[in-house]
Motif scaffolding. Sequence first.
Motif, PDB file in Angstrom:
ATOM      1  N   TYR A 142       0.662  -1.049  -0.035  1.00 52.55           N
ATOM      2  CA  TYR A 142      -0.008   0.033   0.188  1.00 52.55           C
ATOM      3  C   TYR A 142       0.653   1.097  -0.024  1.00 52.55           C
ATOM      4  O   TYR A 142       0.784   2.076  -0.685  1.00 52.55           O
ATOM      5  CB  TYR A 142      -0.825  -0.066   1.134  1.00 52.55           C
ATOM      6  CG  TYR A 142      -1.759   1.247   1.402  1.00 52.55           C
ATOM      7  CD1 TYR A 142      -2.939   1.445   0.617  1.00 52.55           C
ATOM      8  CD2 TYR A 142      -1.254   2.295   2.393  1.00 52.55           C
ATOM      9  CE1 TYR A 142      -3.582   2.665   1.017  1.00 52.55           C
ATOM     10  CE2 TYR A 142      -1.940   3.544   2.495  1.00 52.55           C
ATOM     11  CZ  TYR A 142      -3.002   3.810   1.681  1.00 52.55           C
ATOM     12  OH  TYR A 142      -3.738   4.823   1.806  1.00 52.55           O
ATOM     13  N   THR A 160      -1.949  -5.673  -5.988  1.00 53.29           N
ATOM     14  CA  THR A 160      -3.111  -6.438  -6.703  1.00 53.29           C
ATOM     15  C   THR A 160      -2.090  -7.708  -6.641  1.00 53.29           C
ATOM     16  O   THR A 160      -1.150  -7.992  -5.965  1.00 53.29           O
ATOM     17  CB  THR A 160      -3.047  -5.844  -8.059  1.00 53.29           C
ATOM     18  OG1 THR A 160      -1.594  -5.879  -8.684  1.00 53.29           O
ATOM     19  CG2 THR A 160      -3.506  -4.926  -8.233  1.00 53.29           C
ATOM     20  N   GLN A 206     -14.144  -8.800 -12.181  1.00 47.98           N
ATOM     21  CA  GLN A 206     -13.952  -7.466 -12.053  1.00 47.98           C
ATOM     22  C   GLN A 206     -13.813  -6.968 -10.871  1.00 47.98           C
ATOM     23  O   GLN A 206     -13.069  -6.130 -10.304  1.00 47.98           O
ATOM     24  CB  GLN A 206     -14.746  -6.678 -12.776  1.00 47.98           C
ATOM     25  CG  GLN A 206     -14.204  -5.063 -13.240  1.00 47.98           C
ATOM     26  CD  GLN A 206     -12.884  -5.096 -13.862  1.00 47.98           C
ATOM     27  OE1 GLN A 206     -12.724  -5.950 -14.719  1.00 47.98           O
ATOM     28  NE2 GLN A 206     -12.166  -4.086 -13.496  1.00 47.98           N
ATOM     29  N   ASP A 207     -14.555  -7.659  -9.758  1.00 47.50           N
ATOM     30  CA  ASP A 207     -14.325  -7.171  -8.546  1.00 47.50           C
ATOM     31  C   ASP A 207     -13.155  -8.149  -7.751  1.00 47.50           C
ATOM     32  O   ASP A 207     -13.088  -7.779  -6.439  1.00 47.50           O
ATOM     33  CB  ASP A 207     -15.579  -7.179  -7.925  1.00 47.50           C
ATOM     34  CG  ASP A 207     -16.276  -8.875  -7.477  1.00 47.50           C
ATOM     35  OD1 ASP A 207     -15.372  -9.717  -8.001  1.00 47.50           O
ATOM     36  OD2 ASP A 207     -17.258  -9.219  -6.932  1.00 47.50           O
ATOM     37  N   SER A 209     -13.064 -11.325  -6.790  1.00 47.90           N
ATOM     38  CA  SER A 209     -13.454 -12.073  -5.848  1.00 47.90           C
ATOM     39  C   SER A 209     -13.682 -13.512  -6.288  1.00 47.90           C
ATOM     40  O   SER A 209     -13.593 -14.517  -5.541  1.00 47.90           O
ATOM     41  CB  SER A 209     -14.949 -11.835  -5.318  1.00 47.90           C
ATOM     42  OG  SER A 209     -16.016 -12.006  -6.440  1.00 47.90           O
ATOM     43  N   TYR A 426      -7.904  -4.046  -9.491  1.00 48.09           N
ATOM     44  CA  TYR A 426      -7.576  -3.529  -8.299  1.00 48.09           C
ATOM     45  C   TYR A 426      -8.636  -4.158  -7.178  1.00 48.09           C
ATOM     46  O   TYR A 426      -9.887  -4.233  -7.659  1.00 48.09           O
ATOM     47  CB  TYR A 426      -8.128  -2.047  -8.276  1.00 48.09           C
ATOM     48  CG  TYR A 426      -6.807  -0.922  -8.915  1.00 48.09           C
ATOM     49  CD1 TYR A 426      -5.718  -1.008  -8.467  1.00 48.09           C
ATOM     50  CD2 TYR A 426      -7.241  -0.555 -10.060  1.00 48.09           C
ATOM     51  CE1 TYR A 426      -4.691  -0.284  -9.048  1.00 48.09           C
ATOM     52  CE2 TYR A 426      -6.168   0.238 -10.671  1.00 48.09           C
ATOM     53  CZ  TYR A 426      -5.006   0.304 -10.026  1.00 48.09           C
ATOM     54  OH  TYR A 426      -4.113   0.938 -10.818  1.00 48.09           O
ATOM     55  N   LEU A 427      -8.166  -4.600  -6.018  1.00 43.88           N
ATOM     56  CA  LEU A 427      -8.701  -5.283  -5.216  1.00 43.88           C
ATOM     57  C   LEU A 427      -9.496  -4.467  -4.140  1.00 43.88           C
ATOM     58  O   LEU A 427      -9.090  -3.363  -3.750  1.00 43.88           O
ATOM     59  CB  LEU A 427      -7.970  -6.289  -4.394  1.00 43.88           C
ATOM     60  CG  LEU A 427      -7.315  -7.379  -5.299  1.00 43.88           C
ATOM     61  CD1 LEU A 427      -6.171  -8.169  -4.645  1.00 43.88           C
ATOM     62  CD2 LEU A 427      -8.287  -8.234  -6.051  1.00 43.88           C
ATOM     63  N   GLN A 428     -10.842  -5.015  -3.765  1.00 46.77           N
ATOM     64  CA  GLN A 428     -11.583  -4.185  -2.943  1.00 46.77           C
ATOM     65  C   GLN A 428     -10.914  -4.058  -1.606  1.00 46.77           C
ATOM     66  O   GLN A 428     -10.798  -5.317  -1.110  1.00 46.77           O
ATOM     67  CB  GLN A 428     -13.055  -4.525  -2.984  1.00 46.77           C
ATOM     68  CG  GLN A 428     -13.621  -4.673  -4.245  1.00 46.77           C
ATOM     69  CD  GLN A 428     -13.736  -3.332  -5.022  1.00 46.77           C
ATOM     70  OE1 GLN A 428     -14.246  -2.527  -4.317  1.00 46.77           O
ATOM     71  NE2 GLN A 428     -13.455  -3.399  -6.257  1.00 46.77           N
TER      72      GLN A 428
END
Length: 428
Positions: A142, A160, A206-207, A209, A426-428
């Motif tokens: 991060y 990512t 796209q999310d 998961s 990009y991960l939530q």
Amino acid sequence: MKKWFISAFLMMMAVTARADLVVEVTQGVDAPTPIAVVPFQATGLALNEDIAQIVSDDLGRSGFFKPMNRSNMLGTPSTEEQVFFRDWRVSGNDYMVIGHVAPAANGQVQASVELYDVLKERKVWSETVTGNSNNLRDVAHYISDQVFEKLTGLKGAFSTRIVYVTAKMNTPGNFTYKLQMADSDGARPRTILQSKEPILSPAWSQDGSKLAYVSFESSRPAIYVQELATGQRQKVQTFRGLNGSPAWSPDGSRLALVLSKDGNPEVYILTLATGQLDRVTHHYGIDTEPTWAPDGQSILFTSDRAGLPQIYSLNLPTRELKRLTYEGKYNSRGRLTQDGRFLTMVHQDGSGFHIAVQDLKTNRLDILTSSSLDESPTIAPNGSIIMYATKKGGKGVLAGVSLDGRVRFTMPNGDGDVREPAWSPYLQ
């Protein structure tokens, strides 16, 4: 089937195993920005990861930065009062990162980090980042993302993940295949699926998961969707013949895929909630390798309908078909950057198969790699780097090249081949 299609299929299946991936930068920008990432001071705890070293490695691997060697540092400041800009300027640095790590509530840790412009003697950015003591790499990535964005204007992609396929040959003709997931730098690999049969074509929702992929575990290719958080799997397609190349729609509700259930490889769209299957290509040629445009209105795919493999775009509402590639006799595995402007692909010329990029506004094609057996390009979500599979020393490895061709790296391993990379969103 056509010869080129069979050859590509066999290339994907001919994987053999890996050790942990380690990124080695082989080429950077002409004048990478010198930066010092000072070791972070830790108070009241023992860290199982060196946050500053991970940040330094991240920035160095990007090719845009030249981190200072720790052995050449004149000091290890952790607060602004301890920073003497003249020393760091004389040492040749344009920027520096300092930090301090301390315990936080509920067993967590806090990393207070500051980024300075050494030449202007001013603070560029500061933040206190809280994380789990067992996941300090997440904290470090991060921080790398923030520093990278502040200094380049591009959103960082160090936080990512990547997935890829490996296999280990136990005895001749007997393999153990694995679908692996790791940090973008190859660290912390873990196995998503292990099988005695080939695994192909992993694709991220796209999310971030779910993964879709092709597995031969039931003796013929079938498409599966797997929840990463729970490991729950669902077989979504297993027609007789080819079931391959799953690609998620941007909204996650549909999969584009390739089926040969009607006798010829064609592109279909599967609505996951209802199971409705719509055939969107109709040609005696081979149509394969679909991918979605970012707006979800078009699908790109590879077809030999003009004689040899080229990349086409199909507008779904109007069914208007457009050929995108003309330069060269072979272009396949098209993938778009998130802004939809640049198309990456596998391009063949007289010296072999390379990774190339085409500007869809100008139609200019640039060949980015000089190796001869490159395949399976996948693009970082910030559009800066293309990762792909290639050969090095007779083994399959992952490699990367920037969109402008100026930054290059390899991810070698000591235990066989690696194939089929897919870079997460990009991960939530």
